[in-house]
Each structure stands twice: as structure tokens, then as C-alpha cells.
Scaffold this active site. Sequence first.
Site: not given
Length: 587
Positions: A127, A173
Site C-alpha cells: 500500500h 500521497h
Amino acid sequence: MKRELGRYKMGLCFSDKLRMNRGAPPPDVVTAFVEYTEGRNYMTAEQLCRFLAEVQKETEVFVSDAEKIIERITSARHHITKFLRHTLNIDDFFSFLFSSDLNQPIVSKVHQDMASPLSHYFIYTSHNTYLTGNQINSECSDVPLIKALKRGVRALELDLWPNSTKDDILVLHGWAWTPPVELIKCLRSIKDHAFSASAYPVILTLEDHLTPDLQAKAAEMMKETFMDMMYFPESGGLKEFPSPEDLKYKIVISTKPPKGNLKKDKDSESDISGKASSDISADQVDDEKAEETSLAKNEEEETSEAKNEEDGFNQESSILTYSRLILIPSGNAKNGLKEALTIDDGGVKRLSLREQKFKKATEMYGTEVMKFTQKNLLRIYPKATRVTSSNYKPFSGWMYGAQMVAFNMQGYGRALWMMHGMFRGNGGCGYVKKPDFMINKGPGEEVFDPKAKLPVKTTLKVKVYMGKGWDSGFQPTCFNTWSSPNFYTRVGITGVRADKVMKKTKKEENTWEPFWDEEFEFELTVPELALLRVEVHDYNMPEKDDFSGQTCLPVAELRQGIRSVPLYDRKGERLVAVTILMRFQFV
């Protein structure tokens, strides 16, 4: 702390003598040596071969294999007389058993069927693979991608965002403060290291925040970077996923199909009909694009109305360019869990659920989840509050057949140790075949229920003999400054709820080479999903005990007999020379 002739000097005012157990094999090892040598002082290749077959339960073992082991051991231990020695003495035999290279605890090669659809495998999945640390402000880099690939991870995640001028693509992100990295840098590193640890496919899961023109640019980047590694799916969608064997040495794309009203018939969306990029050259793709651009330019020169048509055509062309690369279309549960878990007989897909929503799905629709994962891919990812890159318990997903249990590989802890343990299986290739009972339906269309009370299927006996290597594998300052190590081992099982248990040995005081010689039994209801957990700690009352190494091993892959078990640090890196001698037996 300084080592001086068998003593460790503690602080400045006193010393503590260490009790050493060097050169003392456990009684079981001595007994086996005496039995198979018939009381002699040496073991021949024929006798070693019998030991390997009868005690170690080796199949298809030959005298020639035993001869090679003897040659390896004598070459390492007897440099001067190695060419004259063709047998093992008791110390040689003990050295062989303690060898992590020659006497591994699990199967070291790919041995499972690799020709089934991807949905039949647990897949080593990460992830936010590009993050170097926490989820808020750690740096984005290609280095974690390289580390993951070298570990054997097969599914990487990249979050794609436009740069400030909207003309290039960054990986970062979103909605956080993570310094970005250029997409092209990530792609090049993936290309260089994709198959360094495994020949089986790398799945790039893309979280896409791009405009259609940047989607087309991303597609061109990937095709130009990966070239023959790139997998082009057949047009028209998949009825069933390809197998890992079909996709060997290929990089495949999984993402949500781009938005847009594509008016073309499915069969006319792409001229690409082959499975691999070798079926069509980059020049052909460029020629198609050039032809489309030329036609649009001619229309632009005619009228203003034609220009509007061209704008729509270019956007549609960009969408098509990007869509052509997507082998595994993904979606979420925005319209509800029940609809998301509905089986589509016309094709297969990947569903992504955050860990909380997945828990809700198993509580409300457990049977539907299991049926869904028999044909489709299910990806679970950590909740947003795991800002320190911690992880959830992976068995919550594996028990329901979820193939892609996505983990923060840059963190560490017991959950990540379990992830490492699961994918040590099947030769560490990153794909572990799910048990048959999770793939197939019963005679009444019933599926496996992980919450059901099941009978004991087998009993695993585990004997913990001894350990060594801490004096060289650890710095002495890793342990309590004021006393020498008092090691004990925690050993147990994790798996379905009925199989979870941990036990521990007595502590061995004041020694770097602890000798426990204790046996434990574990009754298992679903051994196919179980992991053996091993942890060593230094007892440190009244303070917290010092961590001294760990490993997790798939129970289904354990090799019976007396085995050498290497240990790893908190992050899963091999501890040099730190090893435990153990015995495994199924009854």
C-alpha cells in the site's frame, strides 16, 4: 561493553561470567547420529541418505545428494583434509543440521500450480509503496519500490497526480505533505528491478487523479519504459483472469477505467489482439495515433463545428490510449456493498475496500465475499488513521479469500511479520495458491465459512532445541547493560480463530547460546492457512523484555524433521548467523 576472554565487562564496576554451551548437540541429535551410524564415530553418505529419508521425511533423496552435503560440510570445516574426508563426525553432522542453507525449514522452490487464474492466489501486495515512512509527511521515492520488489512484492501502488503546471505526472500521497517523486523515475526503477526476486507478474495498481491528456501521457510513458514487459490485454474485457504462468515476466495495470462516453464499438477500440506487447510494435501504436491526429487536423481546418468534434475526438482518443493498458479494472463500493459484491457473469474485476468497510462486508455478507473472491480480485487497504504506516491483521482478509491484502511495507510489527511469513511460501515468488476449499464450492453450492467450528485436522509437534548467533548477530548493547542475556522463545500458531495460540519456553539464564529442549503440540483445524510464529526475547525484569529475533513460517510448507530456522529483525531483515534448531512433526 567489551568482550574479554569469555567475559562481558558490564559498565565500569563489575563483570558477569557467561555460561556457554558451544559444541554440545541436543540429545536427540546425538541419538540420531548413534542410531544411523550404528554406534560408529562417522556417518557415511548411505547412512546420511537414510536419515534424510526416515527422520527428515525427504522424498526423492539419493546417495548422490548426501555426498554433496558431506562435501559442502567437510570443505567448510576441514580445510586441510577436506579431500580425504568422505564422512561426517558428530560435530560435522550437528553443523549440517544447523546450516540454514543445507537444512531449510520450508520448501525453497516454486512448487505450486501456477496455471490457474489470478483470483486463485494470495498476492504479495503493498500500500502506498512509494512512501519512505509515515503517511503524512514522509518523502516519496523510488527506493521503497525497489526494496519491495527485491523482497518479492508483486503488487505495487502508485498515486498519480498532475504537477503544478499540469503538464507532467508526479507520484505522491494526495491531501498530505509528502514531497513527490516523478512518475518516470518510479517506472524506470520498476523496470530495472521488477523480476529480481520473482519471475511472476508485477501488478501496478494506480490511483489516478489525472486529466485525459495526462492519462494518455502516462500510458505512453509506461509503454516506452516497459516495452516488451508491458502486457496488453485483449479487447472486450475478460471472462476470467490470466494465470501467473501466462503473465510471467510481464507488468500489468490495474486501475479504475477512465471516465468518458466512448461511442466506438468494443471490437474497434483497439487493434491489439495479442496478449503481450510483442504482438504490436510501438511504431504501430504511433502510426495509429498519427493517423487520428491528421484526420482531426483536417476537420479543424474546415469549420468551427468541426473543431468542437475534434476536441471530443482527442479526449476520446486519450481515454482509449489509457484504457488499452488496463488488464484488471477496479472499482469501489460507492453504490453499496451488496451491489459491489454482485457477481458479473460477463467479466471479472477488482474491488477495493478500506479495512473498516471490509470488516462490515464480512459481518453482513460473509458468504457473498467468499463467492466474490472465487472469481474476482478483492483488495483491502489500511484505514486513513494509520498515519504511522501501521497495519491491520492480514488473516482477516485471507480467511475470506481476499487476494490483495495491501500492507504498509515501510512499517514493522507482528502484522507485517505475518505478511512476510505467508509469502515465504511457494519459493517466495509472491503468489501463494489458495487452498482448494476456498476456490471451489461444495455440492450444495456452499462455500468455506471461516467462522464455522471445524474438527481438528492435524496436530503439529514443535520442539525448540537451542539457538546461537546472538553474540555476533547483535551488538551487546542491544541487551540489558547490567546482565547477560536470559533468552526465552515464544512459539505458536496464527490462522483462523480456532488455531490461534502462543506458548513459551523457560528462560535460559546468562548465556549467548540458550538450550531449551522443550516440545509443544498444536491442534490445527485449518493447517492450510496457518502460520507458525517464533519469537525470541531476552527476559529483562522489571523493564520491558528485549526483542531478540523472530520469524513466521507457513505451516503447510514446513519440512518435517530437525531443521535450522533463521531469525529476522523487527523489519524483517535477516539477522546474520542468528538461528534456532527446531524439530517439526505432524501426527
